[in-house]
Every structure is written in structure tokens, then in C-alpha cells.
Design a protein around this motif. Sequence first.
Motif, PDB file in Angstrom:
ATOM      1  N   ALA A   6       0.828  -1.202   0.000  1.00 32.78           N
ATOM      2  CA  ALA A   6       0.000   0.000   0.000  1.00 32.78           C
ATOM      3  C   ALA A   6       0.861   1.251   0.000  1.00 32.78           C
ATOM      4  O   ALA A   6       1.855   1.331   0.735  1.00 32.78           O
ATOM      5  CB  ALA A   6      -0.925   0.012   1.219  1.00 32.78           C
ATOM      6  N   VAL A   8       0.599   4.981   1.081  1.00 33.93           N
ATOM      7  CA  VAL A   8      -0.265   5.638   2.058  1.00 33.93           C
ATOM      8  C   VAL A   8       0.159   7.095   2.241  1.00 33.93           C
ATOM      9  O   VAL A   8       1.361   7.369   2.429  1.00 33.93           O
ATOM     10  CB  VAL A   8      -0.191   4.897   3.415  1.00 33.93           C
ATOM     11  CG1 VAL A   8      -1.098   5.554   4.442  1.00 33.93           C
ATOM     12  CG2 VAL A   8      -0.540   3.422   3.236  1.00 33.93           C
ATOM     13  N   ARG A  12      -1.799   9.344   7.228  1.00 37.37           N
ATOM     14  CA  ARG A  12      -2.638   8.192   7.535  1.00 37.37           C
ATOM     15  C   ARG A  12      -1.836   6.918   7.770  1.00 37.37           C
ATOM     16  O   ARG A  12      -2.392   5.830   7.939  1.00 37.37           O
ATOM     17  CB  ARG A  12      -3.647   7.965   6.406  1.00 37.37           C
ATOM     18  CG  ARG A  12      -4.904   8.823   6.542  1.00 37.37           C
ATOM     19  CD  ARG A  12      -5.704   8.888   5.281  1.00 37.37           C
ATOM     20  NE  ARG A  12      -5.245   9.976   4.422  1.00 37.37           N
ATOM     21  CZ  ARG A  12      -5.813  10.288   3.265  1.00 37.37           C
ATOM     22  NH1 ARG A  12      -6.820   9.588   2.819  1.00 37.37           N
ATOM     23  NH2 ARG A  12      -5.347  11.293   2.549  1.00 37.37           N
ATOM     24  N   THR A  13      -0.530   7.032   7.774  1.00 35.49           N
ATOM     25  CA  THR A  13       0.304   5.833   7.941  1.00 35.49           C
ATOM     26  C   THR A  13       0.057   5.162   9.284  1.00 35.49           C
ATOM     27  O   THR A  13      -0.077   3.931   9.376  1.00 35.49           O
ATOM     28  CB  THR A  13       1.792   6.200   7.802  1.00 35.49           C
ATOM     29  OG1 THR A  13       2.025   6.748   6.503  1.00 35.49           O
ATOM     30  CG2 THR A  13       2.673   4.976   7.988  1.00 35.49           C
ATOM     31  N   VAL A  16      -3.212   3.287   9.244  1.00 33.23           N
ATOM     32  CA  VAL A  16      -3.114   2.025   8.509  1.00 33.23           C
ATOM     33  C   VAL A  16      -2.392   0.970   9.339  1.00 33.23           C
ATOM     34  O   VAL A  16      -2.813  -0.191   9.412  1.00 33.23           O
ATOM     35  CB  VAL A  16      -2.386   2.248   7.165  1.00 33.23           C
ATOM     36  CG1 VAL A  16      -2.050   0.919   6.515  1.00 33.23           C
ATOM     37  CG2 VAL A  16      -3.244   3.087   6.227  1.00 33.23           C
ATOM     38  N   LEU A  60      -9.130  -0.093   4.920  1.00 31.02           N
ATOM     39  CA  LEU A  60      -8.283   0.823   4.152  1.00 31.02           C
ATOM     40  C   LEU A  60      -9.108   1.689   3.214  1.00 31.02           C
ATOM     41  O   LEU A  60      -8.769   2.852   2.967  1.00 31.02           O
ATOM     42  CB  LEU A  60      -7.237   0.035   3.360  1.00 31.02           C
ATOM     43  CG  LEU A  60      -6.222  -0.764   4.186  1.00 31.02           C
ATOM     44  CD1 LEU A  60      -5.133  -1.344   3.289  1.00 31.02           C
ATOM     45  CD2 LEU A  60      -5.603   0.092   5.285  1.00 31.02           C
ATOM     46  N   ILE A  65      -7.497   5.146   1.299  1.00 31.07           N
ATOM     47  CA  ILE A  65      -6.239   4.745   0.679  1.00 31.07           C
ATOM     48  C   ILE A  65      -6.444   4.430  -0.799  1.00 31.07           C
ATOM     49  O   ILE A  65      -5.587   4.748  -1.635  1.00 31.07           O
ATOM     50  CB  ILE A  65      -5.644   3.524   1.416  1.00 31.07           C
ATOM     51  CG1 ILE A  65      -5.503   3.822   2.922  1.00 31.07           C
ATOM     52  CG2 ILE A  65      -4.301   3.138   0.808  1.00 31.07           C
ATOM     53  CD1 ILE A  65      -4.701   5.063   3.220  1.00 31.07           C
ATOM     54  N   GLU A  66      -7.560   3.844  -1.136  1.00 28.19           N
ATOM     55  CA  GLU A  66      -7.854   3.543  -2.536  1.00 28.19           C
ATOM     56  C   GLU A  66      -7.925   4.829  -3.359  1.00 28.19           C
ATOM     57  O   GLU A  66      -7.488   4.868  -4.513  1.00 28.19           O
ATOM     58  CB  GLU A  66      -9.173   2.780  -2.630  1.00 28.19           C
ATOM     59  CG  GLU A  66      -9.577   2.394  -4.034  1.00 28.19           C
ATOM     60  CD  GLU A  66     -10.923   1.671  -4.046  1.00 28.19           C
ATOM     61  OE1 GLU A  66     -11.149   0.893  -4.980  1.00 28.19           O
ATOM     62  OE2 GLU A  66     -11.740   1.894  -3.122  1.00 28.19           O
ATOM     63  N   ASP A  68      -6.656   8.115  -2.370  1.00 27.38           N
ATOM     64  CA  ASP A  68      -5.517   9.025  -2.257  1.00 27.38           C
ATOM     65  C   ASP A  68      -4.160   8.335  -2.369  1.00 27.38           C
ATOM     66  O   ASP A  68      -3.129   9.019  -2.403  1.00 27.38           O
ATOM     67  CB  ASP A  68      -5.592   9.776  -0.916  1.00 27.38           C
ATOM     68  CG  ASP A  68      -6.890  10.560  -0.782  1.00 27.38           C
ATOM     69  OD1 ASP A  68      -7.363  11.087  -1.809  1.00 27.38           O
ATOM     70  OD2 ASP A  68      -7.439  10.633   0.335  1.00 27.38           O
ATOM     71  N   GLY A  69      -4.146   7.033  -2.366  1.00 24.57           N
ATOM     72  CA  GLY A  69      -2.901   6.282  -2.511  1.00 24.57           C
ATOM     73  C   GLY A  69      -3.147   5.088  -3.402  1.00 24.57           C
ATOM     74  O   GLY A  69      -3.717   5.225  -4.487  1.00 24.57           O
ATOM     75  N   SER A  70      -2.765   3.930  -2.954  1.00 25.48           N
ATOM     76  CA  SER A  70      -3.078   2.708  -3.699  1.00 25.48           C
ATOM     77  C   SER A  70      -2.858   1.515  -2.779  1.00 25.48           C
ATOM     78  O   SER A  70      -2.154   1.613  -1.769  1.00 25.48           O
ATOM     79  CB  SER A  70      -2.190   2.579  -4.947  1.00 25.48           C
ATOM     80  OG  SER A  70      -0.880   2.196  -4.597  1.00 25.48           O
ATOM     81  N   MET A  71      -3.480   0.411  -3.157  1.00 25.90           N
ATOM     82  CA  MET A  71      -3.229  -0.841  -2.437  1.00 25.90           C
ATOM     83  C   MET A  71      -3.337  -1.989  -3.415  1.00 25.90           C
ATOM     84  O   MET A  71      -4.182  -1.985  -4.308  1.00 25.90           O
ATOM     85  CB  MET A  71      -4.179  -1.023  -1.258  1.00 25.90           C
ATOM     86  CG  MET A  71      -5.645  -0.876  -1.558  1.00 25.90           C
ATOM     87  SD  MET A  71      -6.640  -1.149  -0.075  1.00 25.90           S
ATOM     88  CE  MET A  71      -8.216  -0.450  -0.591  1.00 25.90           C
TER      89      MET A  71
END
Length: 331
Positions: A6, A8, A12-13, A16, A60, A65-66, A68-71
Motif C-alpha cells: 500500500a 499511504v 494516515r500511515t 493504517v 483501508l 487509501i484507494e 488518495d494512494g493505492s493498495m
Amino acid sequence: MLHLRAIVPPDRTEAVCAVLDGCAGATNVTVLPGVARSPRGDLVTGDIARESANEIIEALQELGIERDGSMAFEHIDLSLSTAAEAAEERAPGYGDDAVVWQDLDRRTANDSALTWSFVAFLVLATQLAGIAALIDSPILVVGAMVLGPEFGAIAAICFGVLHGNLRRIGTALRTLAVGFAVAIIVTYVCALAARWIGVIELDRLPDQRPMTAFIYSPDRWSFIVALLAGAGGVLSLTAGKSSALVGVFISVTTVPAAGNLAVAMALRHRAEIDGSLLQLGANLAGMIIAGTLTLLVQRVVWAVVLRRKGASPPMPNSPGGRSRAGQGLGS
């Protein structure tokens, strides 16, 4: 086990990590601050028991996270870790029985798309089935069922019915309708051409075809076989220990009927046209009914497993007609 990777946002780390620390099926958590470039953020990895995947995905997603980031989740073929074994023991149920709903969502979405490769495989399979009808060859029926790609679209309909996703159902129905229409038309034209040039010497299909008569002779067993095929096909997509070929072999109950239909149309054999249509319709209906019920049973049974383990099953959430990982079986 599944491996989580992920990206992050830094703010937000810790949240998570708290999610992973609080999940019984998560272990081997690693944080690499600031290493991600696109999108920018911290890299968080970990190993997740399959039966805990939906719990992690939902949590998540709630953290954004989906968005603003990725997983990403990858299957681990070999894991030599006492910590990972302990995590699998702590997680409720058995990983092979858990359905990762987000994974099934993406797979059925891809399999229900109308692509050139889908149509090409279906055309080839239907032509093989047509030849099998002409020479009464069960071996060619097996070849046709191996090539047939349509079960993915049938599974997409089952998934859509279970989750009330009308868009998924409509897309899959269109793919099946267009795919079978093109395959039957191409096989029909080829059969006509073969008859005109003398490759096919028959005026009509043989009345006695002991090896392939089931293709155009629907009865109560046809529907029972379709029910078993639908349940087996869905289990092949969702169970952790299934062979990918299981889902492919399910096509034996649909493609042969389509091939027989095309050849019967070319030879104007009305009785076999009607029988093939009934067989195709009964098989599709039976597989959709059984596949949907199989997914429903899996969801209900896993909810009972979670309650006995003291865990709360994820709540369904499907904004905009899309299913989320929290829907149903796995946790």
C-alpha cells in the motif's frame, strides 16, 4: 497468504498500521517512510491471511487509501514464517473457504467485458461443437468446452444478482448475447459454405447420435447438470484450492448446444433447432440460479463462522452500483 503493498499518505500511515496491528490475520508489517513517488507517500507492506483480506480492504477503503494512494494484494506461493502461520491460525475460518469479494468483483468485471478475444474463442469453440454434431464426436465436444470462455460472464451475472448490481448484469448479458449470436452466425455461414462445396454431404443431421444426443435433447437431467455446473464453476472462481480449468470445463453445457444449433439451422433440421435452443436456455438458467445460490450460501456460512469466532462481518456497501470488498463472505 496474501501480500499487501500500500502507498499511504503520510498523515494516515499510523492509522493504517493500527488497522494491521488490530487484525488477527495480519503480520510481517513493514513501513518505508517517504519512498513512494507516484503517488507520493509511505510504503506499507504486510502479509494477510486470505480469510482476513476483506476486513483489511474495507478498513483501508474507509481511510481513503484507494482514493488518495493505492493498495495491491498478491498471492504468496510459498511463505516460510512462523509469524505468518500464527496469523493464519488466529484468523477465523479457513483461507480456502473465504471469498475475497473485491477480487471476485474485479475478475467478474473483466470476464464480462465484450472483447475480441472473447468472441474469437467463442466462435472457435462453437465451430468445433458444430463439427462434433456432424460426426458425433465426444472428443470434439471436449475440445469445444475447453475453448469456451463464457462462464466468466455467467459468473458476473451471479455476482450482479447477489449484490443488486444491474450494470454488471446488463454488461454480462450483452456479452453473452452478442458473443453467442456472432458465434452461431459464423458457424451457420461456414456450415452453409461447407454444404455448397460438398464438404458436408448430409441433408440433415443424423437422427441417431448416441455420443452427442444430449446436446439437443434437454430433459430433467440437463437442468440438474446445469445446476451442478453452475455451483462447481462459481466454487472454482472463489475457492483457494481450485483449478482454473474447472471454470473452463463448465462450458460443456452451453457451447455444444450453440454449435449444434448453427449446424441444424444450416441443414434445416427443425427438431434439433428447437432442442438446441431449449438446451442452451436451460443450461444458462440453471448455471445462473446455482451460481447465485452458491455465492449466497458462501456469504451466509462465512457470516456464521465470523460470529462463532467473535468477529463482526463487514457491512455491505456498494456506492454507485459497484460492490465493495466488505460485501459478503470473507473477512
